[in-house]
Design an enzyme around this catalytic site. Sequence first.
Site, PDB file in Angstrom:
ATOM      1  N   LYS A  77       0.850  -1.195   0.000  1.00 26.78           N
ATOM      2  CA  LYS A  77       0.000   0.000   0.000  1.00 26.78           C
ATOM      3  C   LYS A  77       0.885   1.244   0.000  1.00 26.78           C
ATOM      4  CE  LYS A  77      -3.848   1.975   2.695  1.00 26.78           C
ATOM      5  NZ  LYS A  77      -4.745   1.729   3.867  1.00 26.78           N
ATOM      6  N   SER A 151      -9.395   1.553   2.932  1.00 27.16           N
ATOM      7  CA  SER A 151      -8.599   2.389   2.051  1.00 27.16           C
ATOM      8  C   SER A 151      -7.574   1.571   1.263  1.00 27.16           C
ATOM      9  CB  SER A 151      -7.867   3.467   2.872  1.00 27.16           C
ATOM     10  OG  SER A 151      -7.015   2.887   3.847  1.00 27.16           O
ATOM     11  N   SER A 175      -9.727  -0.871   7.210  1.00 24.68           N
ATOM     12  CA  SER A 175      -9.182  -0.899   5.856  1.00 24.68           C
ATOM     13  C   SER A 175      -8.429  -2.170   5.508  1.00 24.68           C
ATOM     14  CB  SER A 175      -8.255   0.306   5.650  1.00 24.68           C
ATOM     15  OG  SER A 175      -8.971   1.513   5.826  1.00 24.68           O
TER      16      SER A 175
END
Length: 599
Positions: A77, A151, A175
């Site tokens: 990420k 996210s 998330s």
Amino acid sequence: MLPIMLDLATLKAAYAAGLTPFDLVEEVIARRKASDDPAVFITETADEDLRAAAKSLMEKAPEPNSLPLWGVPFAVKDNIDVAGLPTTAACPAFAYQPEKDSVVVARLKAAGALVIGKTNLDQFATGLNGTRSPYGAPRSVFDKSYVSGGSSSGSAVSVAAGLASFALGTDTAGSGRVPAAFNNLVGIKPTPGLVPNVGVVPACRSVDVVTIFAATVGDGVAIRKVMDGYDAGDPYSRKAVPVGLPGSGLRIGVLEGAEREFFGNAAVEALYDQAIERAKSLGATIVPFDYAPFRQAAELLYNGPWVAERLAAVKEFIGTNADDFDPTVRTIIEGAKAYDAVAAFEGQYTLGHLRQKALVEWEKLDVLMLPTSPTTYTVEAMLADPIVKNSHFGRYTNFANLFGYAAIAVPGGFGPDGLPSGVTFFGPSFSDDALAPFADAMHRACASGMGKDKSAALPDASKVAEPDDGLVTIMVVGAHLTGMPLNHELTGPGGTLVKTCRTAGDYRLFVLPNTTPPKPGLIREPGFAGKGLEVEVWKVTPAAFGRFVQNIPAPLGIGKVTLEDGSQVSGFLCEPYAIEGAQEVTELGGWRAYIASRR
């Protein structure tokens, strides 16, 4: 040819059979180019850099599988630092070039894993839906009109689409779990403080957690164990003191009454009910509990002073670059200006009171099982109402880090619309390992595949073993079943029911003549194509098992019985000579059904 999902067991077997990291890298490069979702990555590791990484690995550790994650491709990420790749947090104006890897990435690389790129996210990890990025919105691998969850959106899609074996996300409000549910994956959310956050752009620094998206629970746990461990450079790092859970007969808390909120999504509610029945079949005791204090704590994360932590993370940058923020993200972060230091302390007091109320509920529970998300939405619907609909996704996730819990999200099946759902198991701080066996069993019992490959069988090699509790497992098929005349021979010495299940299909069941009470004869006949027979698996102490076996009369005995999931357990079998002329009741499906037919 490699299958869609690049799970650890598949890769390990392929490497043992002659595949090389060079071959794997070329496969990853080809898959990235063929991907039908252009929003998965913000920055891809260049093809030549991937090839160089494979070469470096082979020079350092030439023997196949000689490191825990030898040649395993993973995505990161883009709020987690990787040396040589920019960190953007999905905000181009914020981008910087890190000089070194984050602690977790460094540990994974040292274990032999290969970074394939930095993945898209809701900007500054603010959101649960995946649409808040100038780099586009990654989509569900099952329907491109639907959100992928956020996210950690790109991370989940990269794994579900077979581009990476696993991916790192972060989790403040859910998330690391919601995208797992929307893409038929496992999401491992460690206890806050178990995995270091050094080299991670914070969202809410005091509750942020680095998470893992993986094909199986076993994969996720193995990867987490490479990453975890105290780090003095992280002010919130903690030295783990593992917490155990019962090896069988888990008391699982589930939603009831007004707290069952699915925002009109009947398909997800039905899948949650199916998960409850699945847990029962695996031997769990289902306990309805009051979710209210957990829900009220969840509301504090966005509708309370904790939002001020998001402002603290980007205070200087937003002061000079407010126009570079996604409008929704900016609205949320600037909302922190409504809170002062007094509100922060008042929020802590409220959370403390809610924690005490939650502890009252924990007195009757071992773990919680909640819908990972109560619903999902199309990208269009999310963009039309971004704050309210995003909040729906967090109804059953936001409390976890505020309370310091461990959590594992697993697939929960598919609705009539072809979209997946999931459930999440929550346990006390540092119950991370103890949660894994039951979560893994639930994933396997669901039989929903892995990621995009809905028909994939979970590899036996990734199965999470039950912790050794010193007890002996035994399968019963007849008069020792729950409610039957001889069940007291199990319950009397303290035996506990592990699960109700079925045998493999090649077993036949007979009624032994001249037995009181009536006793069954179970035999295996290779090649017999039946549907399996209902049985129960129990656990007893070694002493009780010894006494139990000693008292079994001929022609019965104890042998290895294969269950429908392919596992083997010690259980009652009958010598074949005894069934000559005996009544066969195989077609009834089990001894309980036979007894019912006699009434």
